[in-house]
Design a protein around this motif. Structure first.
Motif, PDB file in Angstrom:
ATOM      1  N   HIS A 104      41.554  26.473  13.487  1.00 40.19           N
ATOM      2  CA  HIS A 104      42.863  25.836  13.660  1.00 40.19           C
ATOM      3  C   HIS A 104      43.923  26.361  12.690  1.00 40.19           C
ATOM      4  O   HIS A 104      45.115  26.263  12.957  1.00 40.19           O
ATOM      5  CB  HIS A 104      42.738  24.315  13.518  1.00 40.19           C
ATOM      6  N   ASP A 105      43.505  26.959  11.571  1.00 36.91           N
ATOM      7  CA  ASP A 105      44.467  27.478  10.591  1.00 36.91           C
ATOM      8  C   ASP A 105      44.908  28.911  10.901  1.00 36.91           C
ATOM      9  O   ASP A 105      45.615  29.539  10.112  1.00 36.91           O
ATOM     10  CB  ASP A 105      43.891  27.397   9.173  1.00 36.91           C
ATOM     11  N   GLY A 106      44.445  29.453  12.059  1.00 42.25           N
ATOM     12  CA  GLY A 106      44.871  30.786  12.479  1.00 42.25           C
ATOM     13  C   GLY A 106      43.981  31.912  12.007  1.00 42.25           C
ATOM     14  O   GLY A 106      44.253  33.074  12.287  1.00 42.25           O
ATOM     15  N   THR A 107      42.896  31.598  11.307  1.00 35.45           N
ATOM     16  CA  THR A 107      41.977  32.639  10.849  1.00 35.45           C
ATOM     17  C   THR A 107      40.862  32.836  11.870  1.00 35.45           C
ATOM     18  O   THR A 107      40.441  31.895  12.542  1.00 35.45           O
ATOM     19  CB  THR A 107      41.350  32.294   9.493  1.00 35.45           C
ATOM     20  N   GLU A 113      33.102  35.574   6.988  1.00 38.43           N
ATOM     21  CA  GLU A 113      34.084  36.585   6.588  1.00 38.43           C
ATOM     22  C   GLU A 113      35.311  36.477   7.488  1.00 38.43           C
ATOM     23  O   GLU A 113      35.189  36.412   8.715  1.00 38.43           O
ATOM     24  CB  GLU A 113      33.457  37.968   6.728  1.00 38.43           C
ATOM     25  N   GLU A 114      36.485  36.467   6.869  1.00 41.73           N
ATOM     26  CA  GLU A 114      37.714  36.457   7.657  1.00 41.73           C
ATOM     27  C   GLU A 114      37.893  37.831   8.294  1.00 41.73           C
ATOM     28  O   GLU A 114      38.003  38.830   7.594  1.00 41.73           O
ATOM     29  CB  GLU A 114      38.930  36.123   6.783  1.00 41.73           C
ATOM     30  N   LYS A 115      37.915  37.862   9.635  1.00 44.39           N
ATOM     31  CA  LYS A 115      38.014  39.125  10.371  1.00 44.39           C
ATOM     32  C   LYS A 115      39.450  39.479  10.734  1.00 44.39           C
ATOM     33  O   LYS A 115      39.779  40.643  10.927  1.00 44.39           O
ATOM     34  CB  LYS A 115      37.181  39.056  11.659  1.00 44.39           C
ATOM     35  N   ASN A 116      40.303  38.480  10.840  1.00 44.22           N
ATOM     36  CA  ASN A 116      41.699  38.690  11.186  1.00 44.22           C
ATOM     37  C   ASN A 116      42.425  37.362  11.021  1.00 44.22           C
ATOM     38  O   ASN A 116      41.802  36.339  10.736  1.00 44.22           O
ATOM     39  CB  ASN A 116      41.843  39.232  12.616  1.00 44.22           C
ATOM     40  N   ARG A 117      43.737  37.392  11.221  1.00 49.61           N
ATOM     41  CA  ARG A 117      44.540  36.184  11.048  1.00 49.61           C
ATOM     42  C   ARG A 117      45.738  36.266  11.979  1.00 49.61           C
ATOM     43  O   ARG A 117      46.364  37.316  12.106  1.00 49.61           O
ATOM     44  CB  ARG A 117      44.989  36.098   9.594  1.00 49.61           C
ATOM     45  N   LEU A 118      46.061  35.156  12.630  1.00 48.25           N
ATOM     46  CA  LEU A 118      47.263  35.097  13.458  1.00 48.25           C
ATOM     47  C   LEU A 118      48.492  35.183  12.561  1.00 48.25           C
ATOM     48  O   LEU A 118      48.441  34.766  11.393  1.00 48.25           O
ATOM     49  CB  LEU A 118      47.318  33.776  14.245  1.00 48.25           C
ATOM     50  N   PRO A 119      49.608  35.711  13.081  1.00 49.50           N
ATOM     51  CA  PRO A 119      50.847  35.707  12.290  1.00 49.50           C
ATOM     52  C   PRO A 119      51.199  34.278  11.870  1.00 49.50           C
ATOM     53  O   PRO A 119      50.958  33.324  12.623  1.00 49.50           O
ATOM     54  CB  PRO A 119      51.888  36.267  13.263  1.00 49.50           C
ATOM     55  N   VAL A 137      32.819  43.826  22.816  1.00 54.16           N
ATOM     56  CA  VAL A 137      33.076  44.517  21.556  1.00 54.16           C
ATOM     57  C   VAL A 137      33.981  43.648  20.703  1.00 54.16           C
ATOM     58  O   VAL A 137      33.658  43.317  19.576  1.00 54.16           O
ATOM     59  CB  VAL A 137      33.723  45.903  21.777  1.00 54.16           C
ATOM     60  N   GLU A 138      35.119  43.239  21.277  1.00 47.90           N
ATOM     61  CA  GLU A 138      36.025  42.417  20.490  1.00 47.90           C
ATOM     62  C   GLU A 138      36.564  41.234  21.275  1.00 47.90           C
ATOM     63  O   GLU A 138      36.613  41.241  22.501  1.00 47.90           O
ATOM     64  CB  GLU A 138      37.167  43.246  19.894  1.00 47.90           C
ATOM     65  N   MET A 139      36.938  40.232  20.497  1.00 50.50           N
ATOM     66  CA  MET A 139      37.572  39.032  21.010  1.00 50.50           C
ATOM     67  C   MET A 139      39.040  39.113  20.617  1.00 50.50           C
ATOM     68  O   MET A 139      39.369  39.585  19.532  1.00 50.50           O
ATOM     69  CB  MET A 139      36.918  37.797  20.368  1.00 50.50           C
ATOM     70  N   ASN A 140      39.920  38.681  21.518  1.00 47.53           N
ATOM     71  CA  ASN A 140      41.337  38.652  21.199  1.00 47.53           C
ATOM     72  C   ASN A 140      41.916  37.305  21.604  1.00 47.53           C
ATOM     73  O   ASN A 140      41.363  36.606  22.453  1.00 47.53           O
ATOM     74  CB  ASN A 140      42.091  39.798  21.879  1.00 47.53           C
ATOM     75  N   ILE A 141      43.034  36.977  20.998  1.00 46.81           N
ATOM     76  CA  ILE A 141      43.652  35.661  21.141  1.00 46.81           C
ATOM     77  C   ILE A 141      44.994  35.787  21.855  1.00 46.81           C
ATOM     78  O   ILE A 141      45.795  36.678  21.564  1.00 46.81           O
ATOM     79  CB  ILE A 141      43.898  35.021  19.744  1.00 46.81           C
ATOM     80  N   LYS A 146      50.904  34.769  25.489  1.00 44.47           N
ATOM     81  CA  LYS A 146      51.331  35.965  24.754  1.00 44.47           C
ATOM     82  C   LYS A 146      50.170  36.523  23.931  1.00 44.47           C
ATOM     83  O   LYS A 146      49.534  35.798  23.165  1.00 44.47           O
ATOM     84  CB  LYS A 146      52.496  35.616  23.827  1.00 44.47           C
ATOM     85  N   ASN A 147      49.924  37.831  24.076  1.00 42.67           N
ATOM     86  CA  ASN A 147      48.874  38.483  23.309  1.00 42.67           C
ATOM     87  C   ASN A 147      49.259  38.491  21.829  1.00 42.67           C
ATOM     88  O   ASN A 147      50.314  38.990  21.457  1.00 42.67           O
ATOM     89  CB  ASN A 147      48.669  39.917  23.810  1.00 42.67           C
ATOM     90  N   MET A 148      48.380  37.948  21.000  1.00 37.68           N
ATOM     91  CA  MET A 148      48.639  37.892  19.559  1.00 37.68           C
ATOM     92  C   MET A 148      48.214  39.181  18.857  1.00 37.68           C
ATOM     93  O   MET A 148      48.408  39.317  17.648  1.00 37.68           O
ATOM     94  CB  MET A 148      47.919  36.691  18.930  1.00 37.68           C
ATOM     95  N   ASN A 149      47.628  40.124  19.610  1.00 33.05           N
ATOM     96  CA  ASN A 149      47.163  41.400  19.033  1.00 33.05           C
ATOM     97  C   ASN A 149      46.396  41.155  17.737  1.00 33.05           C
ATOM     98  O   ASN A 149      46.708  41.714  16.691  1.00 33.05           O
ATOM     99  CB  ASN A 149      48.334  42.359  18.819  1.00 33.05           C
TER     100      ASN A 149
END
Length: 196
Positions: A104-107, A113-119, A137-141, A146-149
């Protein structure tokens, strides 16, 4: 001619009923056999509340899968993919090798391990629609279509959609009839017999 007509109407003399049994395809939904002990699943397997996580009843076998959730009530929550070995009583998820989740915090977390973070200006809020794509291979949000890349990877094995809640969060999962257009090349989750 009469015998042909009679057979077409189901009156053949072979003692069968003449009815063809059609096998109904199962519906993808949250699986009450794979959920935390304090989780409540309602709305025909689409809404999760309480405390803990729940897997969907269909693994992600196809190459490119998509599903969504709507945040009905904010709190502590997460969504992503997990294996059946995931600890569904542990919140937040993503602490071990069995889950890859957006918190919920965008991580995005996997194996603690933190793999990425939303803007910072794109944190999901109550009423928002979060879309998840997964291609083995990968998960995306996606946030409100709108794609958050914001890709994340690392999980291995057979994975299922997973959601978790705590602190009064309520999430509605959407496994078909999506709120937003499915991203190009991705599709709703299919059961294995639907793929072949």
């Amino acid at each position: 001619m009469t015998s042909i007509f009679s057979c077409c109407m189901g009156w053949c003399a072979d003692s069968s009923s003449g009815h063809v049994t059609l096998k109904e395809m199962p519906t993808v939904q949250l699986d009450t056999h794979h959920m935390g002990t304090d989780v409540v699943i309602v709305k025909s397997g689409r809404r999760i509340c309480g405390t803990g996580g729940c897997l969907a009843n269909a693994p992600l076998h196809q190459n490119k899968s998509y599903f969504e959730l709507k945040i009905q009530s904010s709190g502590v929550w997460g969504v992503g993919v997990a294996t059946q070995k995931a600890n569904l009583n542990q919140v937040p998820m993503g602490r071990d090798a069995h889950g890859l989740v957006l918190r919920h915090d965008g991580t995005l977390f996997h194996n603690n391990e933190e793999k990425n973070r939303l803007p910072a200006n794109s944190l999901p809020q109550e009423g928002d629609i979060v879309g998840i794509t997964y291609d083995h291979v990968e998960m995306n949000i996606y946030l409100n279509g709108k794609n958050m890349n914001c890709p994340a990877s690392g999980i291995r094995g057979t994975v299922y959609p997973v959601v978790y809640v705590d602190d009064s969060a309520i999430l509605d999962c959407q496994f078909s009839d999506f709120y937003h257009t499915t991203p190009a090349g991705f599709q709703k989750i299919l059961f294995e017999q639907q793929i072949f």
